[in-house]
Scaffold this active site. Structure first.
Site, PDB file in Angstrom:
ATOM      1  N   SER A 138       0.806  -1.218   0.000  1.00 47.44           N
ATOM      2  CA  SER A 138       0.000   0.000   0.000  1.00 47.44           C
ATOM      3  C   SER A 138       0.842   1.273   0.000  1.00 47.44           C
ATOM      4  O   SER A 138       0.485   2.259  -0.661  1.00 47.44           O
ATOM      5  CB  SER A 138      -0.939   0.007   1.207  1.00 47.44           C
ATOM      6  OG  SER A 138      -1.833  -1.078   1.170  1.00 47.44           O
ATOM      7  N   HIS A 202       0.313   4.997   4.051  1.00 45.10           N
ATOM      8  CA  HIS A 202      -0.337   5.469   2.824  1.00 45.10           C
ATOM      9  C   HIS A 202      -0.108   6.962   2.642  1.00 45.10           C
ATOM     10  O   HIS A 202       0.208   7.423   1.531  1.00 45.10           O
ATOM     11  CB  HIS A 202      -1.835   5.165   2.872  1.00 45.10           C
ATOM     12  CG  HIS A 202      -2.134   3.759   3.269  1.00 45.10           C
ATOM     13  ND1 HIS A 202      -3.201   3.419   4.087  1.00 45.10           N
ATOM     14  CD2 HIS A 202      -1.501   2.599   2.987  1.00 45.10           C
ATOM     15  CE1 HIS A 202      -3.207   2.111   4.276  1.00 45.10           C
ATOM     16  NE2 HIS A 202      -2.193   1.603   3.613  1.00 45.10           N
TER      17      HIS A 202
END
Length: 236
Positions: A138, A202
């Site tokens: 991610s 993220h």
């Protein structure tokens, strides 16, 4: 003037990364397809051990043991569930192909790995005493999204939205990016512990990707006019 240039052979690095992540998952306990790990409680125990072996454990990484130092790299290819894998690979497929063809294969590969590892390191530094494991691509994919937003600010991409019954529809890229972050936030909230911790990777990854491409390309046309609309040029 259209400055789009297609790399001969297509986005090989993007497709290779997707293939490696899928293979790693299929052979892992989390897929449920590898009989080596058994079933039920035995598979769950093997899955936990697998994540600890290949994922980032902050307290171990910051102890600088030789094995742990490689964990940010190996963690990029490990995923915790089918939803985790498919969600990440979908966004890598949609955004990675165009970013790779603008940046070049080697440059894109180094960018992907570097941003992903730094995002995982940021997670470890923010949770130095934690023994919880972090896995997944991610952070790296968030970096790709950040780069894409700078390189193709007016692009429209084809994506699948669950609440629209997975219909393939074209949206402005920035709307899809918002959807990505909403999904990541919900996934982090549903993790049960440290709901905002994984989300940090993220945010860091996205910020790194955007800032890197801004510094690298804002005074050069090496990758062409990054403000040019790309609708209709190519669907990844």
């Amino acid at each position: 003037m259209n400055t789009w240039r297609t790399t001969a052979g297509g986005p090989v690095v993007t497709y290779t990364l997707i293939g490696l992540c899928c293979l790693a998952f299929l052979f892992s306990p989390a897929s449920g397809f590898n009989p080596v790990y058994g079933t039920g409680e035995a598979r769950l125990a093997a899955q936990s051990a697998y994540f600890e072996q290949w994922g980032v454990v902050p307290v171990e990484l910051l102890s600088a043991s030789p094995r742990a130092l490689l964990s940010p790299l190996t963690a990029l290819f490990v995923h915790g569930s089918w939803l985790h894998l498919l969600g990440n690979m979908l966004f890598l497929f949609v955004f990675g192909a165009m970013a790779e063809e603008r940046m070049g294969r080697i440059h894109f590969l180094l960018f992907y790995v570097g941003v992903g590892c730094l995002a995982l390191l940021a997670y470890a530094l923010a949770n130095a005493a934690s023994d919880q494991t972090l896995v997944g691509a991610s952070g790296a994919i968030s970096g790709v999204l950040g780069a894409f937003l700078f390189l193709f600010p007016k692009a429209r991409v084809t994506s699948l939205f669950p609440f629209l019954f997975f219909l393939p529809l074209r949206f402005p890229a920035w709307i899809v990016l918002i959807f990505w972050f909403a999904l990541q936030w919900l996934a982090a909230r549903g993790a049960g512990s440290g709901p905002g911790v994984a989300y940090l990777t993220h945010l860091v990854g996205f910020g790194e990707g955007f800032l890197y491409t801004w510094v690298r390309y804002w005074r050069t046309d090496t990758v062409g006019d990054h403000t040019a609309a790309t609708e209709g040029e190519r669907q990844p």
